[in-house]
Each structure stands twice: as structure tokens, then as C-alpha cells.
Design an enzyme around this catalytic site. Sequence first.
Site, mmCIF file in Angstrom:
data_model
loop_
_atom_site.group_PDB
_atom_site.id
_atom_site.type_symbol
_atom_site.label_atom_id
_atom_site.label_comp_id
_atom_site.label_asym_id
_atom_site.label_seq_id
_atom_site.Cartn_x
_atom_site.Cartn_y
_atom_site.Cartn_z
ATOM 1 N N TRP A 9 0.837 -1.214 0.000
ATOM 2 C CA TRP A 9 0.000 0.000 0.000
ATOM 3 C C TRP A 9 0.863 1.252 0.000
ATOM 4 C CZ3 TRP A 9 -4.297 -1.132 -1.934
ATOM 5 C CH2 TRP A 9 -4.981 -2.301 -1.593
ATOM 6 N N ASP B 197 -1.415 6.635 6.323
ATOM 7 C CA ASP B 197 -2.532 5.763 5.960
ATOM 8 C C ASP B 197 -2.712 4.797 7.134
ATOM 9 O OD1 ASP B 197 -4.176 3.738 5.026
ATOM 10 O OD2 ASP B 197 -2.983 3.294 3.231
ATOM 11 N N LYS C 169 -11.743 -1.934 6.803
ATOM 12 C CA LYS C 169 -10.906 -2.857 7.568
ATOM 13 C C LYS C 169 -11.423 -2.938 9.004
ATOM 14 C CE LYS C 169 -8.697 -3.170 3.827
ATOM 15 N NZ LYS C 169 -7.518 -2.506 3.340
HETATM 16 C C1 LIG Z 1 -7.035 -1.939 2.146
HETATM 17 C C2 LIG Z 1 -6.033 -0.879 2.240
HETATM 18 C C3 LIG Z 1 -5.940 0.143 1.283
HETATM 19 C C4 LIG Z 1 -6.831 0.202 0.071
HETATM 20 O O1 LIG Z 1 -8.098 0.605 0.436
HETATM 21 P P1 LIG Z 1 -9.207 0.931 -0.655
HETATM 22 O O2 LIG Z 1 -10.276 1.549 0.184
HETATM 23 O O3 LIG Z 1 -9.584 -0.357 -1.285
HETATM 24 O O4 LIG Z 1 -8.625 1.872 -1.633
HETATM 25 C C5 LIG Z 1 -4.989 1.115 1.462
HETATM 26 N N1 LIG Z 1 -4.169 1.110 2.511
HETATM 27 C C6 LIG Z 1 -4.215 0.139 3.453
HETATM 28 C C7 LIG Z 1 -3.280 0.173 4.598
HETATM 29 C C8 LIG Z 1 -5.148 -0.882 3.338
HETATM 30 O O5 LIG Z 1 -5.203 -1.846 4.274
#
Ligand SMILES: *Cc1c(COP(=O)(O)O)cnc(C)c1O
Length: 360
Positions: free
Chosen positions: A101, A171, A195
Amino acid sequence: MARVYNFSAGPAVLPEEVLKEAADEMLDYRGCGMSVMEMSHRSKMFSDIIETAEADLRDLLKIPDNYKVLFLQGGASQQFSAVPMNLMKNKAADYIVTGQWAKKACQEAKKYGKVNVIASSEDKTFTYIPDCSDLPVSEDADYVYVCWNNTIYGTKYQQVPDTKGKILVADMSSSILSEPVNVEDFGVIYFGVQKNVGPAGVVVCIIREDLITDDVLPGTPTMLKWKTQADADSLYNTPPCYGIYICGKVFQWLKKQGGLEAMQKRNEEKAKILYDFLDQSEMFRGTVEKKDRSLMNVPFVTGDKDLDAKFVAEAKEAGFENLKGHRTVGGMRASIYNAMPKEGVEKLVEFMKKFEEENK
Ligand SMILES: *Cc1c(COP(=O)(O)O)cnc(C)c1O
């Protein structure tokens, strides 16, 4: 009705209480004769929902008043573009690459300016968090970027990197609300909610007010400019109303559980059950450095692909779903987010013991 133990990395398990409440309110939300899916985002009913959600999130994370909270669409991945578009005044940024990511975010940022990777753990397939105590932060960097919890690899920062005064962007999609965070250490925190918080379709951005300006890269789409969204209190266009409503319920559920200190304690207990087992098992082993272990995502392997596959299949039979590791890593991964009960982890470990016994 039979609920499984769902170890999915995302979209992931939600608290049963929340799902039941939402079911109860499906046809008639609090006497208004319609579902939250059917009401205007400009209605008083919905204003109450989004305002309460924001207030509860602020309470949980102790978000200071000089930070805005935005409920947006486009998932975490869309912020991979929004971050450079809104923050790259010098067209330069530093990225710490600790997994897929972070790497994707880094690659996206390269479209907009000069990007330096100032630390990485790719040399050991992202099984650790690099030392971030003395980073070679670039003089002209507009910000330093991290992915706080690496969903795929199962690592998490244990300390806030020293960015030498630069804005830190994180993030936190897969660890948000699993433990307290000092929001003031960050300029921007964002998370896709699927998540640990709610249904896919919402990304929440927590942004220090001085970083929300009209001074964005030329060509930035109106919708990706944080100021557009902040000025309209996340209602520039139709927001993901139903998703926000469920997030709001999860925030209330978290407050009922005792808030983030209580969740941290519970998450540490849960993760310990699994890690302790992995550390003494002769068949299974965790794949990341102990000091950097995530409380949320626990990857493990047997070392034998066929045995891994057999385990995943038999676990599924026994009611433990989604234990297959990410397609790029293989092996297994148990995601044990806030809504996974301790009992789910205990039962999984019992099952692993039995499997080990039977397959010696
Ligand atoms: C799942 C995830 C993403 C991607 O998320 P989307 O909402 O599908 O774009 C980005 N960063 C992390 C850390 C993730 O676990």
C-alpha cells in the site's frame, strides 16, 4: 443463522450488535418511515447522523479542534492521489515504503513531483519496519508519508518516525481505532473504513486545518481538493450516506466498549494468544520481526505450500473463514480486528493445535 469466524483482511468482520441494530432500523429509521439509504443527505435526520458520527470519532481519537474530519468516497487509494495534489507545494515528498500500500501510494505520488524513498523494508519482503529515528529527510520535502499498519505483511510502526519537522501523513486504514493515537503527531491521517470500522465506500480524512488550502496542484479535480470537501462539511455532493451511518454505529459501539484504551488492551490480549501459539509451534511460524508485529493482521506459514492449502481448506470446513494469505505472500493471515471476539482467536488456536497434532 450461523455466523462464521471471519478473519478477512477487508472488507472485514463488524460487531454483531451493530449489524442487528442496522437490521432493526432497515425499513423505518427511528420513526421516519424510511431507511437511511432512502433519505436525503440534506435532511435533518441525516445531518444528525453525520454530525454524531464526527463527534463520536473526535471523542474516541481525542481529535484536536484544529483538525477537520472528512467523510469521503473513493477509498483509501484515492487519497494516494489527493495527498500529493493537496500537499505538494514544492513538488517533492519523502515516502517510507513498508509494503504494497505504501508502494502504491509512492508510485502514484511520482506522477505529481519528485519522490524520494527515504526508507524501505523491501529488501526482506516487508517483514519489518525500518529504523526511523534518523531519516535522510529531504530539505524540500512537502511531507513524509507512511503506511502505519501494513495489512498484507502484518507489521506496524511502534514509534512515530522523526520527520525532522516535516508534515507526517499516515494511511491508518487497517489499525485505526484499535488503540489510541496522538493525532497531533500527524498532519494528515486517513483510513478506508472497510478494515476496522464499516462498509467499503467511505474513507475518513483527519487533516490539520492549515493544510487545507486553495493552493493545490493545477488540475486537481474539485472533488479531490480537500478544501472543497471541508468547506461543505463533507456534503459537497452526495456522501456515502449508508456507510457513514454504519461507521457512526461502530463509533458508538467502541465507546460502549470503553474507548480506545480498552480496545488496545483487548487487542493486545487477543494478538498475544495467537503470537504465543505461533512462537512455540513446531509447524506454524509468524513471518515478521517480533518487535514490529501488528495487532490486527497476523501472517503465518507452515513452510510447506501444500500443507498451507490443506490448513486453509480444513479451517474453512470448521467455520474459520478467509485465512488464506494475500495472493502476493501466500501462507495464511488472520486479521483480528476490533470486532473479532477473543473467543474467535482462542478457537482458531485450538484448531491450529489440533491440525498440528494430526499432521505431524
Ligand atoms: C485496504 C487498504 C488500502 C486500500 O483501500 P481501498 O479503500 O480499497 O482503496 C490502502 N491502505 C491500506 C493500509 C489498506 O489496508
